[in-house]
Motif scaffolding. Structure first.
Motif, short mmCIF file in Angstrom:
data_model
loop_
_atom_site.label_atom_id
_atom_site.label_comp_id
_atom_site.label_asym_id
_atom_site.label_seq_id
_atom_site.Cartn_x
_atom_site.Cartn_y
_atom_site.Cartn_z
N THR A 163 6.99 0.49 1.59
CA THR A 163 7.26 -0.77 0.92
C THR A 163 8.03 -1.71 1.85
O THR A 163 7.73 -2.90 1.94
N VAL A 199 -7.11 -3.60 -0.10
CA VAL A 199 -6.84 -2.61 -1.13
C VAL A 199 -5.34 -2.32 -1.13
O VAL A 199 -4.74 -2.06 -0.09
N CYS A 200 -4.72 -2.38 -2.30
CA CYS A 200 -3.29 -2.12 -2.38
C CYS A 200 -2.96 -1.42 -3.69
O CYS A 200 -3.74 -1.44 -4.64
N SER A 201 -1.80 -0.79 -3.75
CA SER A 201 -1.38 -0.07 -4.95
C SER A 201 -0.46 -0.91 -5.81
O SER A 201 -0.08 -0.50 -6.90
N GLY A 202 -0.08 -2.06 -5.33
CA GLY A 202 0.81 -2.93 -6.09
C GLY A 202 1.17 -4.14 -5.26
O GLY A 202 0.58 -4.40 -4.20
N HIS A 211 5.51 -2.51 -8.25
CA HIS A 211 5.19 -3.86 -8.72
C HIS A 211 6.48 -4.50 -9.18
O HIS A 211 6.90 -4.34 -10.32
N VAL A 248 4.01 3.36 -9.24
CA VAL A 248 3.30 2.21 -8.68
C VAL A 248 4.30 1.10 -8.43
O VAL A 248 5.13 0.78 -9.27
N THR A 292 0.85 -1.19 0.00
CA THR A 292 0.00 0.00 0.00
C THR A 292 0.88 1.23 0.00
O THR A 292 1.82 1.33 0.79
N GLY A 293 0.62 2.16 -0.88
CA GLY A 293 1.46 3.35 -0.98
C GLY A 293 2.67 3.08 -1.85
O GLY A 293 2.93 1.96 -2.29
N SER A 294 3.44 4.14 -2.08
CA SER A 294 4.58 4.00 -3.00
C SER A 294 5.91 4.43 -2.39
O SER A 294 6.94 4.34 -3.05
#
Length: 352
Positions: free
Chosen positions: A200, A267-270, A330, A328, A193-195
């Motif tokens: 991370t 819910v996550c951003s990557g 990933h 993002v 979640t978040g960048s």
């Protein structure tokens, strides 16, 4: 009576060759294996110099002992502990000084030993058991008189005082230790979640911590036998003290699949994925080792191996992508079997 440390003669040879230049001192790590009855020291490693040439000198008007860079010593301990195979850990520190610094050496060692242990355990993913030894050894060496002062501190108690310990040299301590070998497939996907890099890192540690719990509780077979009790690891064999043959015991880990019962929507951003096969090994002392202690050592090595390699990948990402913000997250971290196996083998070759 204090603890007894049985030390390989190779360590004696290494330590005897260390000298501190006038107005300076030398620090280093002691690595080996602890057991409830006795401890075994099989490796000594000097702290590398921060300066490119010669030995660092104390600042003007400051004692060389007060000038020791604690952060540098603890970081070295973390890097070395990453490379140690299962069953081995950092047992303590040594300090080499000229005679005029001997009086204050114990205070410096106490300051270093507590800082080092605190830094190492900060990223540890497994829990200590009641049988785990929390005493850490400190060894002071006067390079001129060759006098040794060996003491221990209980690192779980910040107010603990130094206790005397025995320091005994022996030949080929680890040459006949049984070696456990185990391969484990890893396919772990962790939501992020978040960048930001800090976020991370937190997500990865949380994900690895959830993954590590089932590994600690996993069912273990060693040489085809269940390894959960106090039975001897190698039963029915009487080895001669002069035997130097190392026995390799295959180990298998069976992890319960709890993913379905613990599934959740998040819910996550990557995401970040750790995938590959880890080849782990653990060395167990031959003083009547118990099967469950061997199982614990190989499980901890699996957890430490994956955690350390992920940390190194994240450190590389932080260096290479520090200027990129808002992207993002990933990344797929391919942990190949050869990559891990090389790291596991390189360091222990020095012990054999």
């Amino acid at each position: 009576m204090g603890r007894s440390y049985f030390v390989d003669e190779a360590v004696e040879e290494y330590l005897s060759g260390l000298q501190a230049a006038p107005g300076s001192c030398v620090t280093g790590l002691l690595a080996g294996q602890s057991s409830p009855q006795r401890d075994f020291v099989v490796l000594a490693v000097q702290t590398p110099h921060m300066e490119s040439e010669g030995q660092p000198k104390a600042s003007k008007g400051v004692s060389p002992l007060d000038d020791i860079d604690v952060e540098w010593v603890t970081e070295h301990a973390k890097q070395v502990s990453r490379m140690l195979p299962g069953g081995l850990c950092i047992l303590g520190l040594f300090l080499v000084t000229p005679p005029e610094l001997s009086k204050d050496a114990q205070n410096a060692l106490k300051r270093l030993i507590f800082a080092m242990d605190k830094y190492i355990i900060k990223g540890r993913l497994w829990e200590l058991s009641e049988e785990d030894v929390t005493d850490r050894v400190t060894l002071h060496i006067c390079f001129k008189t060759k006098k040794l002062v060996c003491k221990t501190f209980d690192v779980k108690d910040p107010k603990s005082s130094a206790k005397p310990a025995d320091w005994k040299y022996q030949t080929g301590i680890s040459s006949s230790w049984p070696m456990l070998a185990c391969s484990v497939e890893v396919d772990l996907q962790i939501p992020v979640t978040g960048s930001s890099s800090d976020n991370t890192d937190k997500c990865m540690k949380d994900g690895l911590r959830r993954w590590a719990k089932p590994i600690e509780a996993a069912y273990c077979l060693i040489n085809g036998r269940q390894a959960l009790d106090d039975s001897e690891l190698i039963s029915g064999q009487k080895k001669s003290p002069k035997t130097t043959t190392r026995q390799t015991l295959p180990a298998r880990i069976f992890v319960s699949d709890v993913s379905r019962s613990s599934a959740l929507v998040q819910v996550c951003s990557g995401s970040m994925r750790v995938r590959g096969v880890v080849h782990c090994r653990a060395y167990i002392h031959n003083n009547k080792p118990k099967a469950r202690h061997a199982a614990q050592a190989i499980k901890r090595d699996i957890i430490n191996t994956v955690c350390s390699r992920v940390e190194m990948f994240l450190e590389d990402l932080l260096i290479n992508e520090g200027s990129q913000k808002g992207a993002v997250v990933h990344h797929v971290l391919h942990v190949t079997k050869n990559y891990l196996n090389i790291f596991l083998q390189l360091f222990f070759q020095e012990l054999c």
